[in-house]
Scaffold this motif. Structure first.
Motif, PDB file in Angstrom:
ATOM      1  N   GLU A   6      18.746   2.336 -33.320  1.00  0.00           N
ATOM      2  CA  GLU A   6      19.815   2.537 -32.352  1.00  0.00           C
ATOM      3  C   GLU A   6      20.836   3.536 -32.881  1.00  0.00           C
ATOM      4  O   GLU A   6      21.057   3.643 -34.088  1.00  0.00           O
ATOM      5  N   THR A  33      24.795   4.761 -32.900  1.00  0.00           N
ATOM      6  CA  THR A  33      26.185   4.356 -32.684  1.00  0.00           C
ATOM      7  C   THR A  33      27.047   5.600 -32.772  1.00  0.00           C
ATOM      8  O   THR A  33      27.118   6.247 -33.825  1.00  0.00           O
ATOM      9  N   GLY A  64      30.059   1.949 -24.050  1.00  0.00           N
ATOM     10  CA  GLY A  64      29.083   1.022 -23.505  1.00  0.00           C
ATOM     11  C   GLY A  64      27.750   1.161 -24.227  1.00  0.00           C
ATOM     12  O   GLY A  64      27.615   1.930 -25.181  1.00  0.00           O
ATOM     13  N   ARG A  65      26.773   0.426 -23.750  1.00  0.00           N
ATOM     14  CA  ARG A  65      25.428   0.448 -24.318  1.00  0.00           C
ATOM     15  C   ARG A  65      24.491   1.060 -23.276  1.00  0.00           C
ATOM     16  O   ARG A  65      24.372   0.544 -22.156  1.00  0.00           O
ATOM     17  N   TYR A  66      23.827   2.135 -23.655  1.00  0.00           N
ATOM     18  CA  TYR A  66      23.000   2.889 -22.713  1.00  0.00           C
ATOM     19  C   TYR A  66      21.639   3.174 -23.347  1.00  0.00           C
ATOM     20  O   TYR A  66      21.499   3.186 -24.575  1.00  0.00           O
ATOM     21  N   THR A  67      20.633   3.408 -22.474  1.00  0.00           N
ATOM     22  CA  THR A  67      19.289   3.687 -22.972  1.00  0.00           C
ATOM     23  C   THR A  67      18.705   4.921 -22.311  1.00  0.00           C
ATOM     24  O   THR A  67      18.982   5.220 -21.143  1.00  0.00           O
ATOM     25  N   VAL A 104      18.345   3.685 -27.739  1.00  0.00           N
ATOM     26  CA  VAL A 104      19.575   2.989 -27.364  1.00  0.00           C
ATOM     27  C   VAL A 104      20.767   3.708 -27.979  1.00  0.00           C
ATOM     28  O   VAL A 104      20.775   4.012 -29.179  1.00  0.00           O
ATOM     29  N   ASN A 141      24.870   3.352 -28.407  1.00  0.00           N
ATOM     30  CA  ASN A 141      26.087   2.530 -28.308  1.00  0.00           C
ATOM     31  C   ASN A 141      27.286   3.454 -28.461  1.00  0.00           C
ATOM     32  O   ASN A 141      27.548   3.975 -29.545  1.00  0.00           O
ATOM     33  N   GLN A 144      31.109   3.810 -28.705  1.00  0.00           N
ATOM     34  CA  GLN A 144      32.289   2.986 -29.034  1.00  0.00           C
ATOM     35  C   GLN A 144      33.573   3.695 -28.650  1.00  0.00           C
ATOM     36  O   GLN A 144      33.645   4.916 -28.672  1.00  0.00           O
TER      37      GLN A 144
END
Length: 204
Positions: A113, A115, A183-186, A200, A202, A204
């Protein structure tokens, strides 16, 4: 003259002598009292000329401050948390390169993932090996970022919006963007359900 009569005469004489003193006190009210219409006295410091109370003076002082802080005509200076210099946010030294995404048959799209920070400037390579026609789709992710450009070979594309990127053959697309909405996106291969076929992000 009886004793009662003498006492009454003495009391009347004392009252007559006290009347001028009472009248003199009434003519000179307390210096700390302010006379108002209707005869009532208000205790306190007298208001300054042209005002009704000390509060009016404070309001005038606030007005003076507002006049001093008002910008001159024709200038609109915005202030912010960051100073990116003459080249702004998109200067090369502000850009962070992310680990590439891979589109290959039987291979995971990402190694883990991501960030990233809202307001950060990023660049990521999307590499396809041509083993299969594959795409990456993610409307929510593309709405959460501002795309600076997508570079494919010698072609630079500066789109208003993107929904997906598809490869019919091998090649590399370089996406540079500014993360905006936390948010959290894919980004995922359309029609896939496995975790390995998605990336993914993330924010912040």
């Amino acid at each position: 003259m009886t004793t009662l009569t003498k006492l009454m005469s003495g009391a009347a004489l004392a009252l007559i002598l006290a009347v001028p003193a009472i009248a003199q006190d009434a003519a000179a009210p307390n210096a700390s009292a302010e006379q108002v219409p209707g005869g009532d006295a208000v205790v306190g410091e007298p208001a300054e000329a042209g005002t009704q109370s000390g509060e009016a003076v404070e309001a005038d002082e606030d007005d003076d401050d507002d006049e001093e802080e008002a910008p001159s005509k024709g200038t609109y200076d915005a202030t912010g948390m960051f100073d990116y210099g003459f080249s702004g946010l998109l200067a090369r030294e502000n850009r962070t390169d992310l680990a590439p995404l891979t589109l290959a048959s039987g291979q995971p799209v990402a190694g883990g993932e991501y960030t990233i920070k809202s307001g950060g400037y990023y660049r990521i390579n999307i590499v396809a090996d041509g083993s299969q026609e594959l795409a990456l789709s993610g409307g929510d992710f593309f709405r959460a970022i501002w795309i600076n450009e997508i570079v494919i070979g010698d072609t630079e594309i500066r789109p208003m919006g993107v929904h997906s990127i598809e490869f019919d053959a091998d090649g590399t697309a370089v996406l540079s963007f500014v993360a905006v909405l936390p948010g959290r996106y894919t980004l995922s291969v359309p029609g896939s359900t496995g975790d390995s076929l998605q990336a993914v992000f993330n924010i912040q």
